[in-house]
Scaffold this active site. Structure first.
Site, PDB file in Angstrom:
ATOM      1  N   PHE A  53       0.847  -1.190   0.000  1.00  0.00           N
ATOM      2  CA  PHE A  53       0.000   0.000   0.000  1.00  0.00           C
ATOM      3  C   PHE A  53       0.883   1.240   0.000  1.00  0.00           C
ATOM      4  O   PHE A  53       1.728   1.416   0.884  1.00  0.00           O
ATOM      5  CB  PHE A  53      -0.914   0.000   1.221  1.00  0.00           C
ATOM      6  N   ALA A  54       0.692   2.085  -1.016  1.00  0.00           N
ATOM      7  CA  ALA A  54       1.450   3.328  -1.134  1.00  0.00           C
ATOM      8  C   ALA A  54       0.451   4.471  -1.272  1.00  0.00           C
ATOM      9  O   ALA A  54       0.168   4.958  -2.370  1.00  0.00           O
ATOM     10  CB  ALA A  54       2.390   3.277  -2.332  1.00  0.00           C
ATOM     11  N   ILE A  55      -0.101   4.875  -0.126  1.00  0.00           N
ATOM     12  CA  ILE A  55      -1.110   5.930  -0.076  1.00  0.00           C
ATOM     13  C   ILE A  55      -0.431   7.235   0.313  1.00  0.00           C
ATOM     14  O   ILE A  55       0.503   7.257   1.111  1.00  0.00           O
ATOM     15  CB  ILE A  55      -2.215   5.588   0.944  1.00  0.00           C
ATOM     16  N   TYR A  58       3.507   7.911   0.777  1.00  0.00           N
ATOM     17  CA  TYR A  58       4.231   6.640   0.809  1.00  0.00           C
ATOM     18  C   TYR A  58       4.669   6.177  -0.580  1.00  0.00           C
ATOM     19  O   TYR A  58       5.455   5.236  -0.699  1.00  0.00           O
ATOM     20  CB  TYR A  58       3.384   5.568   1.499  1.00  0.00           C
ATOM     21  N   ASP A 145       7.283   1.081   3.209  1.00  0.00           N
ATOM     22  CA  ASP A 145       8.451   1.819   3.693  1.00  0.00           C
ATOM     23  C   ASP A 145       9.556   0.854   4.146  1.00  0.00           C
ATOM     24  O   ASP A 145      10.070   0.930   5.256  1.00  0.00           O
ATOM     25  CB  ASP A 145       8.062   2.771   4.815  1.00  0.00           C
ATOM     26  N   THR A 177       2.319  -5.998  23.163  1.00  0.00           N
ATOM     27  CA  THR A 177       1.363  -4.891  23.081  1.00  0.00           C
ATOM     28  C   THR A 177       0.073  -5.345  22.388  1.00  0.00           C
ATOM     29  O   THR A 177      -0.409  -4.706  21.449  1.00  0.00           O
ATOM     30  CB  THR A 177       1.985  -3.684  22.364  1.00  0.00           C
ATOM     31  N   GLU A 235      -2.899  -4.516  13.027  1.00  0.00           N
ATOM     32  CA  GLU A 235      -1.911  -5.426  13.610  1.00  0.00           C
ATOM     33  C   GLU A 235      -2.466  -6.106  14.859  1.00  0.00           C
ATOM     34  O   GLU A 235      -2.189  -7.294  15.118  1.00  0.00           O
ATOM     35  CB  GLU A 235      -0.628  -4.669  13.948  1.00  0.00           C
ATOM     36  N   ASP A 258      14.840  -3.888  11.876  1.00  0.00           N
ATOM     37  CA  ASP A 258      15.114  -2.456  11.927  1.00  0.00           C
ATOM     38  C   ASP A 258      16.525  -2.296  12.469  1.00  0.00           C
ATOM     39  O   ASP A 258      16.833  -2.776  13.566  1.00  0.00           O
ATOM     40  CB  ASP A 258      14.104  -1.765  12.842  1.00  0.00           C
TER      41      ASP A 258
END
Length: 291
Positions: A53-55, A58, A145, A177, A235, A258
């Protein structure tokens, strides 16, 4: 084919967990032979769909994302890149290997990035039924990303798979979480759950991704009707789904890392890396300074 014989008393990895209590493999470097797997999936004539998804802003990540995917993702196999975007004209035109195709899909924009995030399940569910089921065998659903930095191939493919979140690979349940409010459909009690899965890398067969996204979307909308938003949007719902519908394969943190988290010894490969960015600048349409 010529390869080293496996030995019963010589496990390839002893420093990490390689199989779950429900006998799903956890994929690490050293636990698979890619040549054997490539031959198996070629015999099955497999086509893989990669959704991203490139909204809004992005789209700036797409050039690097696609170029690195062409270098490392499913090399030697047929791939369809499904680019969900509100700006199809901004999708870069890069040179692709034989049997690979970029397919922009125009979708609606939403004012809040949280809403965009949650609506991904709805969009994936719709297109799984309307299009993907007739075009590809497996779906791999990832974030834009990111960049590929090492081999990511057919070893990840399974009926339904998730990826261990790089921030929680060694954490206890109480530190996950998860959504802890019983009023939310994403609620997971303190004494349940196996791993914390990241929403930025999951997939499976088209039929199973359809089931996953249908359940998550219905629960997201049920929460929305009660003015509830799960702590980590889709998520949180993905993690709830995997508690009660165990993945048939799990990807280790090699498959989403990361670099700000360091270089632990158990991590032999960094296959899919987060791209450093200014979150506020990317998510705020009024701010044009991208860093």
């Amino acid at each position: 084919m010529v390869y080293t014989k496996p030995h019963i008393f010589k496990p390839l990895r002893t420093d990490v967990l390689t199989v779950t209590p429900w006998l799903a493999p956890i994929i690490w470097e050293g636990t698979f032979n890619v040549d054997i797997l490539n031959e198996q999936f070629r015999q099955r004539n497999t086509t893989v769909g990669l959704t991203v998804f490139a909204i809004k802003k992005y789209v700036v990540f797409l050039q690097q994302f696609l170029e690195t995917a062409e270098t490392y993702f499913m090399v030697g196999h047929r791939v369809k890149y499904y680019i969900f975007t509100d700006r199809p004209e901004a999708v870069p035109n890069i040179t692709l290997k034989e049997g690979r195709e970029i397919i922009p899909i125009r979708v609606q924009n939403y004012p809040r990035w949280q809403e965009i995030s949650m609506r991904r399940m709805e969009m994936l569910n719709h297109y799984a039924q309307q299009r993907f089921i007739s075009e590809v065998d497996f779906l791999v659903c990832v974030d834009a990303d990111m960049r590929f930095s090492d081999h990511v191939g057919v070893e990840i493919l399974s009926t339904v798979f998730g990826t261990i979140h790089p921030s929680f690979y060694a954490a206890e349940r109480q530190a996950f979480t998860y959504e802890r409010r019983p009023t939310s459909k994403a609620y997971i009690p303190q004494d349940e759950g196996d791993f914390y899965y990241i929403g930025a890398f999951f997939g499976g067969t088209v039929a199973e991704v359809y089931k996953l996204t249908e359940k998550c979307h219905k629960d997201i909308m049920a929460d929305k009707n009660k003015s509830i938003e799960a702590v980590w949007q889709e998520e949180s719902h993905l993690n709830k789904y995997f508690v009660y519908h165990k993945p048939t394969k799990i990807l280790s943190p090699e498959y989403l890392w990361d670099n700000s988290l360091g270089n632990p010894k158990f991590l032999k490969k960094k296959r899919f890396l987060a791209v450093p960015k200014n979150h506020a600048a990317i998510r705020n349409k009024r701010n044009s300074n991208l860093k």
